[in-house]
Design an enzyme around this catalytic site. Structure first.
Site, PDB file in Angstrom:
ATOM      1  N   GLY A  57       0.804  -1.052   0.189  1.00 16.46           N
ATOM      2  CA  GLY A  57       0.144   0.539  -0.262  1.00 16.46           C
ATOM      3  C   GLY A  57       0.283   1.190   0.298  1.00 16.46           C
ATOM      4  O   GLY A  57       1.796   0.927   0.198  1.00 16.46           O
ATOM      5  N   ASP A  81     -10.524  10.328   8.040  1.00 16.98           N
ATOM      6  CA  ASP A  81     -11.314  11.820   7.575  1.00 16.98           C
ATOM      7  C   ASP A  81     -12.967  10.658   7.806  1.00 16.98           C
ATOM      8  O   ASP A  81     -13.495  12.231   7.931  1.00 16.98           O
ATOM      9  CB  ASP A  81     -10.770  12.454   7.387  1.00 16.98           C
ATOM     10  CG  ASP A  81     -11.252  12.160   5.762  1.00 16.98           C
ATOM     11  OD1 ASP A  81     -10.527  10.795   5.312  1.00 16.98           O
ATOM     12  OD2 ASP A  81     -11.921  12.676   4.637  1.00 16.98           O
ATOM     13  N   ALA A 124      -6.109  -1.902   5.596  1.00 15.71           N
ATOM     14  CA  ALA A 124      -7.018  -1.430   5.725  1.00 15.71           C
ATOM     15  C   ALA A 124      -8.288  -2.105   4.455  1.00 15.71           C
ATOM     16  O   ALA A 124      -7.239  -2.081   3.116  1.00 15.71           O
ATOM     17  CB  ALA A 124      -6.944  -0.239   6.024  1.00 15.71           C
ATOM     18  N   TYR A 125      -8.968  -1.999   4.464  1.00 11.28           N
ATOM     19  CA  TYR A 125     -10.200  -2.143   3.019  1.00 11.28           C
ATOM     20  C   TYR A 125     -10.681  -0.583   3.289  1.00 11.28           C
ATOM     21  O   TYR A 125     -11.076  -0.019   3.904  1.00 11.28           O
ATOM     22  CB  TYR A 125     -10.904  -2.942   3.538  1.00 11.28           C
ATOM     23  CG  TYR A 125     -11.959  -3.288   2.814  1.00 11.28           C
ATOM     24  CD1 TYR A 125     -12.210  -4.544   2.336  1.00 11.28           C
ATOM     25  CD2 TYR A 125     -13.094  -2.420   1.598  1.00 11.28           C
ATOM     26  CE1 TYR A 125     -13.033  -4.673   0.575  1.00 11.28           C
ATOM     27  CE2 TYR A 125     -13.815  -2.474   1.113  1.00 11.28           C
ATOM     28  CZ  TYR A 125     -13.549  -3.756   0.464  1.00 11.28           C
ATOM     29  OH  TYR A 125     -14.808  -3.997  -0.338  1.00 11.28           O
ATOM     30  N   THR A 126      -9.911  -0.117   1.641  1.00  7.22           N
ATOM     31  CA  THR A 126     -10.303   1.434   1.109  1.00  7.22           C
ATOM     32  C   THR A 126     -11.298   1.493   0.110  1.00  7.22           C
ATOM     33  O   THR A 126     -10.621   2.576  -0.102  1.00  7.22           O
ATOM     34  CB  THR A 126      -8.724   2.202   0.687  1.00  7.22           C
ATOM     35  OG1 THR A 126      -8.182   0.927   0.180  1.00  7.22           O
ATOM     36  CG2 THR A 126      -7.802   2.033   2.159  1.00  7.22           C
ATOM     37  N   TYR A 141     -17.878   1.987   4.619  1.00  6.48           N
ATOM     38  CA  TYR A 141     -15.821   2.242   5.070  1.00  6.48           C
ATOM     39  C   TYR A 141     -16.155   2.993   5.359  1.00  6.48           C
ATOM     40  O   TYR A 141     -15.107   3.013   7.204  1.00  6.48           O
ATOM     41  CB  TYR A 141     -15.170   2.749   3.565  1.00  6.48           C
ATOM     42  CG  TYR A 141     -13.718   3.215   4.188  1.00  6.48           C
ATOM     43  CD1 TYR A 141     -13.324   2.229   4.414  1.00  6.48           C
ATOM     44  CD2 TYR A 141     -13.065   4.813   3.505  1.00  6.48           C
ATOM     45  CE1 TYR A 141     -11.529   3.108   4.658  1.00  6.48           C
ATOM     46  CE2 TYR A 141     -12.146   4.940   3.754  1.00  6.48           C
ATOM     47  CZ  TYR A 141     -11.318   4.243   4.652  1.00  6.48           C
ATOM     48  OH  TYR A 141      -9.736   5.168   4.659  1.00  6.48           O
TER      49      TYR A 141
END
Length: 301
Positions: free
Chosen positions: A10, A101, A59-61, A124
């Protein structure tokens, strides 16, 4: 100091690898070696490597995909964070946990403070908030949660690289103007995290509390996605990365519907993070220019 970084491959993990100090023994693991949603695998990795600190950049983004893939999003972002926190608790390891955020709803008109109440408006954001809560509940002051936004890097897929590709292929583009935030060069975020990690390791000076420390980090300044795109094109022309400019039109988010709702205002206050890390934020346009220089160099080599 031995540091385990999750999410290898990532953008942030890659920049952490590029910017680490010589005294850091870095173990960077991708999903092939460490699927954080697999508790047994997490425990086995911790037993094998015995890190002093963990930086969770996994992370799952996939924001839009998460709307239909809720189970996977929560498995990674909530359960994965829980399993890492439990392993850290067992072995007395400090955790730096990267969040987003998107835990906020974007209804404010002034920068979000670290103690503002989260209210995510998509799967998310909700899954990341659930993970943050688990980290806080399990580790308390042994964890630092860093919320960031609009991340890009010379490595991986991101808005900057997508814009450069589309500007070379298309005759014109329409970019959303009514979603406002601040871009974050992952290299700057990585440098701040390393500064923070060094302080965490050598000092116990910060006041211990029942809660995890929450910090916000992006580059400095404010822009819309449209402003960001305009800057990308201007800098690309200036640097010889594009042959010509194309018309870029501002469009409302309502003209570009997506499965997941996005916050209309994502500016976050960085003052606490600057104070904690000793690192000052740099304006997003200056950071963008530096990243594009790096990208051009990589493409030429």
């Amino acid at each position: 100091m031995k540091v385990l970084v999750t999410g290898r491959g990532g953008q942030l993990a890659w920049e952490l690898e590029q910017t680490k100090a010589d005294n850091i023994e870095l173990i960077s693991l991708g999903i092939e070696e460490l699927d954080i949603s697999d508790q047994q695998q997490v425990n086995d990795v911790f037993t094998k490597h015995a890190p002093d600190m963990v930086i969770n950049a996994a992370a799952y983004t996939a924001v839009d995909k998460a709307e239909k893939d809720k189970e996977t999003a929560y498995a990674v972002n909530e359960l994965g964070s829980e399993y890492l926190a439990l392993a850290c608790k067992k072995l007395n390891v400090k955790l730096i946990h990267v969040s987003t955020d998107f835990v906020f709803d974007g209804t404010k008109t002034t920068p979000y403070q670290t103690d503002d109440k989260p209210n995510p408006i998509n799967v998310y954001g909700a899954s990341k908030l659930a993970g943050d809560i688990k980290v806080n509940d399990i580790l308390g002051s042994d964890a630092t949660i860093i919320r960031t936004a609009w991340v890009y890097s010379a490595n991986g897929n991101n808005f900057v690289k997508t814009m450069l590709r589309l500007m070379a292929e298309k005759e014109q583009l329409g970019i959303v103007y009514d979603q406002v935030g601040t871009p974050t060069w992952a290299k700057g975020l990585a440098k701040m995290i390393w500064a923070l990690a060094e302080q965490e390791f050598i000092s116990e000076s910060r006041q211990l509390t029942a809660d995890s420390r929450i910090l916000h980090w992006t580059d400095a300044g404010v822009c819309s996605w449209y402003d960001f795109a305009i800057a990308i094109q201007e800098l690309a022309i200036e640097k010889g990365m594009l042959d010509k400019s194309i018309p870029v039109r501002p469009i409302p988010a309502s003209s570009y519907p997506t499965p997941a709702a996005r916050p209309s205002f994502s500016v976050i206050d960085k003052a606490t993070a600057e104070q904690a890390s000793g690192v000052e934020t740099i304006h997003w346009r200056k950071q963008l220019s530096a990243m594009m220089d790096e990208l051009k160099q990589h493409e030429a080599s």
